[in-house]
Design a protein around this motif. Structure first.
Motif, PDB file in Angstrom:
ATOM      1  N   PRO A  36     -33.875 -17.365 -15.322  1.00  0.00           N
ATOM      2  CA  PRO A  36     -33.998 -15.915 -15.145  1.00  0.00           C
ATOM      3  C   PRO A  36     -34.053 -15.244 -16.511  1.00  0.00           C
ATOM      4  O   PRO A  36     -33.374 -15.656 -17.448  1.00  0.00           O
ATOM      5  CB  PRO A  36     -32.727 -15.548 -14.380  1.00  0.00           C
ATOM      6  N   ARG A  37     -34.924 -14.228 -16.629  1.00  0.00           N
ATOM      7  CA  ARG A  37     -35.078 -13.581 -17.932  1.00  0.00           C
ATOM      8  C   ARG A  37     -34.179 -12.362 -18.061  1.00  0.00           C
ATOM      9  O   ARG A  37     -34.031 -11.820 -19.160  1.00  0.00           O
ATOM     10  CB  ARG A  37     -36.527 -13.101 -18.092  1.00  0.00           C
ATOM     11  N   ASP A  38     -33.592 -11.923 -16.937  1.00  0.00           N
ATOM     12  CA  ASP A  38     -32.890 -10.640 -16.996  1.00  0.00           C
ATOM     13  C   ASP A  38     -31.409 -10.752 -17.382  1.00  0.00           C
ATOM     14  O   ASP A  38     -30.702  -9.766 -17.374  1.00  0.00           O
ATOM     15  CB  ASP A  38     -33.040  -9.886 -15.664  1.00  0.00           C
ATOM     16  N   ILE A  39     -30.948 -11.957 -17.728  1.00  0.00           N
ATOM     17  CA  ILE A  39     -29.553 -12.052 -18.168  1.00  0.00           C
ATOM     18  C   ILE A  39     -29.489 -11.824 -19.676  1.00  0.00           C
ATOM     19  O   ILE A  39     -30.502 -11.980 -20.375  1.00  0.00           O
ATOM     20  CB  ILE A  39     -28.926 -13.411 -17.776  1.00  0.00           C
ATOM     21  N   PRO A  40     -28.315 -11.438 -20.197  1.00  0.00           N
ATOM     22  CA  PRO A  40     -28.220 -11.110 -21.631  1.00  0.00           C
ATOM     23  C   PRO A  40     -28.641 -12.288 -22.507  1.00  0.00           C
ATOM     24  O   PRO A  40     -28.461 -13.452 -22.127  1.00  0.00           O
ATOM     25  CB  PRO A  40     -26.737 -10.806 -21.817  1.00  0.00           C
ATOM     26  N   GLU A  41     -29.178 -11.964 -23.655  1.00  0.00           N
ATOM     27  CA  GLU A  41     -29.756 -12.983 -24.528  1.00  0.00           C
ATOM     28  C   GLU A  41     -28.757 -14.076 -24.905  1.00  0.00           C
ATOM     29  O   GLU A  41     -29.101 -15.255 -24.932  1.00  0.00           O
ATOM     30  CB  GLU A  41     -30.308 -12.326 -25.793  1.00  0.00           C
ATOM     31  N   GLU A  42     -27.508 -13.681 -25.137  1.00  0.00           N
ATOM     32  CA  GLU A  42     -26.560 -14.702 -25.614  1.00  0.00           C
ATOM     33  C   GLU A  42     -26.195 -15.709 -24.532  1.00  0.00           C
ATOM     34  O   GLU A  42     -25.669 -16.777 -24.824  1.00  0.00           O
ATOM     35  CB  GLU A  42     -25.289 -14.030 -26.201  1.00  0.00           C
ATOM     36  N   ASN A  43     -26.525 -15.387 -23.266  1.00  0.00           N
ATOM     37  CA  ASN A  43     -26.271 -16.351 -22.185  1.00  0.00           C
ATOM     38  C   ASN A  43     -27.489 -17.223 -21.885  1.00  0.00           C
ATOM     39  O   ASN A  43     -27.439 -18.083 -21.025  1.00  0.00           O
ATOM     40  CB  ASN A  43     -25.864 -15.634 -20.895  1.00  0.00           C
ATOM     41  N   ARG A  44     -28.579 -16.917 -22.562  1.00  0.00           N
ATOM     42  CA  ARG A  44     -29.805 -17.656 -22.288  1.00  0.00           C
ATOM     43  C   ARG A  44     -29.987 -18.808 -23.261  1.00  0.00           C
ATOM     44  O   ARG A  44     -29.567 -18.731 -24.407  1.00  0.00           O
ATOM     45  CB  ARG A  44     -30.990 -16.691 -22.388  1.00  0.00           C
ATOM     46  N   ARG A  45     -30.653 -19.848 -22.823  1.00  0.00           N
ATOM     47  CA  ARG A  45     -30.965 -20.961 -23.722  1.00  0.00           C
ATOM     48  C   ARG A  45     -32.233 -20.681 -24.531  1.00  0.00           C
ATOM     49  O   ARG A  45     -32.528 -21.350 -25.497  1.00  0.00           O
ATOM     50  CB  ARG A  45     -31.128 -22.248 -22.919  1.00  0.00           C
ATOM     51  N   VAL A  46     -33.002 -19.701 -24.064  1.00  0.00           N
ATOM     52  CA  VAL A  46     -34.224 -19.333 -24.784  1.00  0.00           C
ATOM     53  C   VAL A  46     -34.053 -17.881 -25.225  1.00  0.00           C
ATOM     54  O   VAL A  46     -33.830 -17.002 -24.389  1.00  0.00           O
ATOM     55  CB  VAL A  46     -35.457 -19.453 -23.865  1.00  0.00           C
ATOM     56  N   ASN A  47     -34.127 -17.632 -26.560  1.00  0.00           N
ATOM     57  CA  ASN A  47     -33.850 -16.274 -27.009  1.00  0.00           C
ATOM     58  C   ASN A  47     -35.082 -15.377 -26.909  1.00  0.00           C
ATOM     59  O   ASN A  47     -36.184 -15.849 -26.571  1.00  0.00           O
ATOM     60  CB  ASN A  47     -33.251 -16.278 -28.409  1.00  0.00           C
ATOM     61  N   ASP A  48     -34.903 -14.112 -27.204  1.00  0.00           N
ATOM     62  CA  ASP A  48     -35.980 -13.132 -27.041  1.00  0.00           C
ATOM     63  C   ASP A  48     -37.198 -13.498 -27.880  1.00  0.00           C
ATOM     64  O   ASP A  48     -38.331 -13.391 -27.425  1.00  0.00           O
ATOM     65  CB  ASP A  48     -35.480 -11.736 -27.435  1.00  0.00           C
ATOM     66  N   TYR A  49     -36.914 -13.935 -29.110  1.00  0.00           N
ATOM     67  CA  TYR A  49     -38.024 -14.269 -29.994  1.00  0.00           C
ATOM     68  C   TYR A  49     -38.866 -15.405 -29.412  1.00  0.00           C
ATOM     69  O   TYR A  49     -40.092 -15.347 -29.350  1.00  0.00           O
ATOM     70  CB  TYR A  49     -37.477 -14.650 -31.379  1.00  0.00           C
ATOM     71  N   GLN A  50     -38.187 -16.454 -28.877  1.00  0.00           N
ATOM     72  CA  GLN A  50     -38.898 -17.606 -28.312  1.00  0.00           C
ATOM     73  C   GLN A  50     -39.684 -17.194 -27.064  1.00  0.00           C
ATOM     74  O   GLN A  50     -40.804 -17.648 -26.844  1.00  0.00           O
ATOM     75  CB  GLN A  50     -37.916 -18.734 -27.981  1.00  0.00           C
ATOM     76  N   LEU A  51     -39.068 -16.292 -26.285  1.00  0.00           N
ATOM     77  CA  LEU A  51     -39.746 -15.814 -25.077  1.00  0.00           C
ATOM     78  C   LEU A  51     -41.037 -15.075 -25.440  1.00  0.00           C
ATOM     79  O   LEU A  51     -42.066 -15.254 -24.795  1.00  0.00           O
ATOM     80  CB  LEU A  51     -38.834 -14.875 -24.278  1.00  0.00           C
TER      81      LEU A  51
END
Lengths: 334, 251
Positions: free
Chosen positions: A62-77
């Motif tokens: 899911p893309r809508d969770i905060p960046e620090e909880n994601r394994r792929v950061n905004d820049y990579q996305l």
């Protein structure tokens, strides 16, 4: 890769490289070795995506969770979206799943090592259990006197078929590894342990099909002057073979799906080489499923599913073979 | 001339006695019929003559059975040699589920009778001819023996039995599973075979015993009640029980 965003600081550079599998160095090297004239030029190259990008592409993250909880950061996305729009992200049939050994990286992990481990284990299991079981069945059914002792053996064989497989695993651990010092984690030990489980199944199937050979055939052979041994070897055993073989295949199919005893004898190890002989360390398909299902990465969920499908396909094929053997070769008695 | 001489044969299945002091002389190159109601021991006696009772673990045979002065009821006897000399045809045709050729060739093969393929072909042909089956199967010797009709299967079993040139053939109700035409063929065959071999036949059909045999023995409840020339047994038996059985008053 870095040309996607030239002149960017080192931190972003690292993030870009994380988007492809760490195998990228080898992939670039292979391409250059194949085409030496590419050196110094800018050419397109196919790289294996990292499992995280793979999951983004499949929409599992899911893309809508905060960046620090994601394994792929905004820049990579952002980079991913750019590549995707350009049509540079391809999904291909994963051949390397069947040709690669296990790996810590989900995108690189394959079943080659565990598949070969399973094949070797089953062959070892067949080589040990089939001759012993068939000879035991022939002896018990055709030659052994009926007395208390053979009754006792019969009861024990039936009980043996019901013993939980983990007990056989402990036996393999205690006897094959500790006493005989056979190499651990190998299909040789796994196969012998599994053959202990298969043995009673084959004995029971073989005895049943020997019993199904009509006594009139034995009488016919004896009456023409065949010895007991000739009667058994020329007539009874060949006639019982279809039933024995299909029982054997079913026994092997059971052994194929067995996990617990293999874990105990160490076939649960992480093996990243493809075994070439039964004495090389290997995993097996069900154990591979167990290993992968313990991994945290989302990518392994798919690997587990694929591995289960391969195992089930294998099982269906074997049971089909058992049915065909039985129906095609079994004699009908009027 | 006497071929087989049985004296005081007692047979037990476990604690149950099946035969009581049976003594009988079976003449060479004759057909001896054994008749009697079901369970009277006639098949049990027949199976003593080629030691087929050995197969039954609880069966015990006492007494003396001599064939050409060779004691059959002895531990030292080579049972394989005996069965090569004493063939057997069973109640239900039991050809091997192999080809017709293999069925007949099996006996000569295990006893090493034929030295060459030609000799084996010859044995198979002769045996099938003697069993009056050759003309029906000569073009399909490689077909499975169990695919033949019941009567043909039984003649195949007879061919198999005579392929090793036995001196005696035992027949255990060989026609009970066959129709009248097939029965007539087998009876004709028995008549031909008796020129060369001694035949002992167990039958439930009194008319069959009367047609094919020269001597008849009547068994009842494990005892041999009367034994003598077939003519006499059927026309003028000494024993009242025999008389009753022959005339159909019991059994």
């Amino acid at each position: 890769m870095t040309s996607l965003d030239p002149g960017l600081p080192e931190e972003e550079d690292r993030q870009l490289i994380q988007m492809v599998s760490y195998k990228y160095e080898a992939e670039v090297k292979d391409l250059l070795l194949k085409n030496p004239d590419y050196l110094g030029k800018i050419v397109p190259i196919k790289l294996t995506a990292s499992d995280d990008v793979d999951q983004v592409h499949k929409g599992n993250y899911p893309r809508d969770i905060p960046e620090e909880n994601r394994r792929v950061n905004d820049y990579q996305l952002q980079i991913y979206d750019m590549l995707n729009e350009r049509g540079d992200i391809l999904s291909e049939f994963n051949i390397s799943f069947f040709t690669s050994p296990d790996s810590r990286e989900a995108e690189l992990a394959g079943i080659a090592s565990s598949f070969m481990g399973t094949v070797f284990s089953i062959l070892v299991c067949l080589a040990f259990s089939f001759p012993v079981a068939v000879l035991a069945a022939i002896y018990l059914e055709e030659f052994a006197p009926k007395n208390k002792f053979t009754d006792f053996i019969e009861v024990n064989i039936n009980n043996l078929a019901a013993v939980p497989s983990i007990v056989f695993g402990l036996l393999g651990l205690g006897v094959l590894l500790a006493v005989f010092n056979l190499p651990r984690s190998t299909p040789l030990v796994g196969g012998i342990t599994l053959s202990l489980m298969t043995l009673p199944t084959i004995i029971i199937a073989a005895r049943a099909s020997l019993k199904a050979v009509p006594p009139s055939i034995r009488e016919a052979a004896l009456a023409i002057g065949a010895s007991n041994m000739q009667t058994t070897m020329h007539h009874t055993v060949p006639l019982s073979m279809p039933g024995t073989l299909s029982g054997t295949i079913i026994g092997l199919a059971q052994a194929l799906g067995e996990t617990a005893p293999l874990i105990l004898i160490g076939m649960v190890a992480f093996v990243n080489t493809i075994p070439g002989t039964p004495v090389d360390p290997a995993a097996s398909l069900p154990v591979q499923i167990y290993i992968w299902s313990e991994s945290a990465e989302r990518g392994f969920v798919e690997k587990v599913s694929a591995c289960i499908m391969v195992l089930l396909a294998f099982l269906i094929l074997m049971n089909l073979a058992a049915q065909i053997v039985r129906h095609k070769f079994e004699k009908k008695w009027s | 001339m006497s071929k087989i001489k049985a004296e005081n044969v007692n047979v037990y299945y476990g604690s149950k006695q099946a035969l009581f002091d049976v003594s009988i002389d079976i003449a060479e190159k004759e057909v001896t019929a054994l008749i009697g109601p079901s369970g009277c021991g006639k098949s049990t006696f027949l199976r003593c003559l080629n030691r087929m009772n050995d197969v039954i673990e609880i069966c015990r045979v006492e007494g003396s059975i001599k064939m050409d002065n060779l004691e059959l009821n002895s531990r030292k006897l080579d049972v394989v040699r005996l069965r090569e000399n004493v063939g057997m045809v069973f109640q239900k045709p039991n050809p091997f589920p192999k080809t017709i050729y293999e069925n007949v060739a099996y006996g000569p093969t295990i006893h090493g009778i034929a030295q060459s393929k030609e000799e084996m072909d010859q044995i198979v042909e002769t045996s099938l001819k003697k069993a009056a089956l050759w003309n029906e199967v000569k073009d399909r010797l490689d077909e499975i023996g169990t695919g033949l009709s019941g009567g043909q299967q039984q003649r195949l079993c007879i061919a198999r039995a005579i392929s090793v040139s036995p001196e005696v053939i035992l027949m255990d109700e060989p026609c009970s599973a066959l129709d009248p035409i097939a029965t007539a063929q087998i009876e004709e065959l028995i008549d031909d075979l008796k020129k060369e071999v001694t035949i002992v036949i167990v039958t439930h059909s009194m008319s069959q015993a009367a047609r094919v045999s020269q001597k008849t023995g009547f068994f009842h409840l494990g005892k041999l009640i009367e034994f003598g020339p077939t003519d006499k047994i059927f026309k003028n038996p000494d024993n009242q029980q025999t008389q009753d059985y022959i005339t159909g008053r019991f059994g």
